[in-house]
Design a protein around this motif. Sequence first.
Motif, PDB file in Angstrom:
ATOM      1  N   ARG A 208      49.414  29.615  18.439  1.00  0.00           N
ATOM      2  CA  ARG A 208      48.393  28.793  17.806  1.00  0.00           C
ATOM      3  C   ARG A 208      48.196  29.205  16.366  1.00  0.00           C
ATOM      4  NH1 ARG A 208      46.040  29.502  23.212  1.00  0.00           N
ATOM      5  NH2 ARG A 208      45.601  31.628  22.624  1.00  0.00           N
TER       6      ARG A 208
ATOM      7  N   ALA B 176      40.909  29.164  17.275  1.00  0.00           N
ATOM      8  CA  ALA B 176      39.571  28.660  17.569  1.00  0.00           C
ATOM      9  C   ALA B 176      39.622  27.223  18.071  1.00  0.00           C
ATOM     10  CB  ALA B 176      38.721  28.721  16.327  1.00  0.00           C
TER      11      ALA B 176
ATOM     12  N   LYS C 100      30.735  31.063  16.052  1.00  0.00           N
ATOM     13  CA  LYS C 100      31.929  30.244  15.816  1.00  0.00           C
ATOM     14  C   LYS C 100      32.475  29.650  17.119  1.00  0.00           C
ATOM     15  CE  LYS C 100      36.727  30.922  14.339  1.00  0.00           C
ATOM     16  NZ  LYS C 100      37.717  31.899  13.873  1.00  0.00           N
TER      17      LYS C 100
ATOM     18  N   TYR D 280      38.229  33.163  25.497  1.00  0.00           N
ATOM     19  CA  TYR D 280      39.019  33.382  26.719  1.00  0.00           C
ATOM     20  C   TYR D 280      38.595  34.717  27.317  1.00  0.00           C
ATOM     21  CZ  TYR D 280      42.147  35.939  23.443  1.00  0.00           C
ATOM     22  OH  TYR D 280      42.668  36.775  22.487  1.00  0.00           O
TER      23      TYR D 280
ATOM     24  N   ILE E 273      39.387  38.388  25.855  1.00  0.00           N
ATOM     25  CA  ILE E 273      39.376  38.623  24.406  1.00  0.00           C
ATOM     26  C   ILE E 273      38.758  39.999  24.112  1.00  0.00           C
ATOM     27  CG2 ILE E 273      37.167  37.421  24.021  1.00  0.00           C
ATOM     28  CD1 ILE E 273      38.538  36.446  21.314  1.00  0.00           C
TER      29      ILE E 273
ATOM     30  N   GLY F 232      38.928  41.190  20.615  1.00  0.00           N
ATOM     31  CA  GLY F 232      38.877  41.303  19.159  1.00  0.00           C
ATOM     32  C   GLY F 232      37.443  41.312  18.656  1.00  0.00           C
TER      33      GLY F 232
ATOM     34  N   TRP G  78      48.299  38.322  11.041  1.00  0.00           N
ATOM     35  CA  TRP G  78      47.167  37.970  11.912  1.00  0.00           C
ATOM     36  C   TRP G  78      47.578  37.775  13.374  1.00  0.00           C
ATOM     37  CZ3 TRP G  78      45.812  34.256  15.326  1.00  0.00           C
ATOM     38  CH2 TRP G  78      44.458  34.204  15.699  1.00  0.00           C
TER      39      TRP G  78
ATOM     40  N   ARG H  22      54.045  37.911  17.217  1.00  0.00           N
ATOM     41  CA  ARG H  22      53.040  38.557  18.072  1.00  0.00           C
ATOM     42  C   ARG H  22      53.283  38.345  19.565  1.00  0.00           C
ATOM     43  NH1 ARG H  22      51.230  33.894  16.168  1.00  0.00           N
ATOM     44  NH2 ARG H  22      49.488  32.724  17.084  1.00  0.00           N
TER      45      ARG H  22
HETATM   46  C1  NGS Z   1      43.867  34.770  19.871  1.00  0.00           C
HETATM   47  C2  NGS Z   1      44.619  35.886  19.177  1.00  0.00           C
HETATM   48  C3  NGS Z   1      43.726  37.104  19.041  1.00  0.00           C
HETATM   49  C4  NGS Z   1      42.448  36.714  18.302  1.00  0.00           C
HETATM   50  C5  NGS Z   1      41.759  35.566  19.020  1.00  0.00           C
HETATM   51  C6  NGS Z   1      40.508  35.099  18.324  1.00  0.00           C
HETATM   52  O1  NGS Z   1      44.670  33.642  19.954  1.00  0.00           O
HETATM   53  O2  NGS Z   1      44.425  38.093  18.336  1.00  0.00           O
HETATM   54  O3  NGS Z   1      42.691  34.480  19.117  1.00  0.00           O
HETATM   55  O4  NGS Z   1      40.735  35.023  16.972  1.00  0.00           O
HETATM   56  N1  NGS Z   1      45.804  36.201  19.999  1.00  0.00           N
HETATM   57  C7  NGS Z   1      47.016  35.808  19.667  1.00  0.00           C
HETATM   58  O5  NGS Z   1      47.278  35.188  18.673  1.00  0.00           O
HETATM   59  C8  NGS Z   1      48.110  36.197  20.617  1.00  0.00           C
HETATM   60  S1  NGS Z   1      39.618  34.622  15.942  1.00  0.00           S
HETATM   61  O6  NGS Z   1      39.519  33.184  15.925  1.00  0.00           O
HETATM   62  O7  NGS Z   1      38.373  35.247  16.316  1.00  0.00           O
HETATM   63  O8  NGS Z   1      40.103  35.130  14.647  1.00  0.00           O
HETATM   64  O9  NGS Z   1      41.553  37.810  18.244  1.00  0.00           O
END
Ligand code: NGS
Length: 426
Positions: free
Chosen positions: A97, A101, A298, A305, A308, A310, A333, A378
């Motif tokens: 993706r 988001a 946000k 999911y 998550i 992060g 990223w 990734r």
């Molecule tokens: C996922 C990412 C994570 C990321 C999360 C939210 O898709 O590293 O989105 O990101 N995983 C992959 O790409 C495999 S955010 O929108 O908060 O920046 O933390």
Amino acid sequence: MTPRSLRTTLKMDNCTKLKLFNLLLILCVVNFFLYRFFANSHHHLGTVSMNEPGDNNIVLEVDSAPSIQNIEFPSSISSSSTHDIGSSIREATVADRQDPANDLNKESATGKIEDVQKLDQSTDTAADAGDEAVIDSQSKLTPGNQTLGDLPNCPVTPPGLIGRLATFREAQSFEEIGRENPEVRLGGLYTPRSCTALHRVAVVVPYRNREEHLKILVRNLHPMLQRQQLDYGIFIIDQALPGRFNRAMLMNIGFVEAMKRHDYQCAIFHDVDLIPEDDRNIYSCPQQPRHLSASIDKFNYKLPYAGIYGGVSAINKRQFHELNGFSNLYFGWGGEDDDMAKRLSMKGYKITRYPMQIARYKMIQHKHEKFNEVNPKRFELLRTTSSRQPWDGLNSLVYTVQKVEELPTHTRIQVLIREEDVPTKP
Ligand code: NGS
């Protein structure tokens, strides 16, 4: 009354007495069992009362291991969750993706509040002998190696919490923020004065060229962390140009550099653009790794999911060592947090979370940065997490510290990472 009838009366009296005695005995036995039953049921896990916002305190009762106490929250909380990381990683990796988001799974948090609170409460009583990372509630040693004499330990639930916060949205200079937080020492260090903190926490922020956001973050963090009565320091790990941004490696570096400086028990890894909205979201050292930023504006305050990891997370020192930290191989990223979630799962840890009403953050809007383009490798990397874990992490860190600055609000450590120096095989 003839002597004979008197004898009969006496005989009957004795008989009645015996019956009465027996009855009393039975009552005593029944009473004893009733007492045991109620006493035990009070000690069983998981009595939760929930209130509407603004109502009275929530009280959680947890398994009564002798030293685990009840925790009271100043106002309402409801659900929280622990999650199946395996399935969430599959969700995270189904498609490549550009903007996660937009199409992340809209699963919301469910689960039991007791689990998380039980883990949380046990942090200050964890009987993990010899584990320097888990809280030693008797310890009087502070990061500055000061002995605080006879100060009592801080309470498990800090008394000055507010609950939901009106966040600061405007930046101020670091000097101004320092002046507004006079008890914060140079380098962004703080030790409570009135009690010995139960948690010694390194807040590590992976960073590059986002000064406005950093000012807003530290302006919000300092008052909150002081109310939480933590012994803490804020470390900004600033990746020098040139080179692609590597969030995970900066967090590894921050962990190593912070631990060199002070006797911290855990690290909180903190994105610079996430502003906490509730001070009941306590930045304490968890027994199981904790994902703090579960509920972000946000994402409509829902988990995008289930697995998550992060944003903002906390982990104790021993566990972070055991995991060999984060992978160093995620340049650009995305994915590095999912890699960590897989490491945690591999080692049998559970991601814990505070209730969604508490784990709330505002994300400061920003564009994708230059030198932090989406990492096309990734998903490929995520397929090899388990085989890389033993050699890719803390034990393969290569970096150069270019500059260290102790500012009124934080310690800034500028580091150079050379992508070509990072080992890609054992
Ligand atoms: C996922 C990412 C994570 C990321 C999360 C939210 O898709 O590293 O989105 O990101 N995983 C992959 O790409 C495999 S955010 O929108 O908060 O920046 O933390």
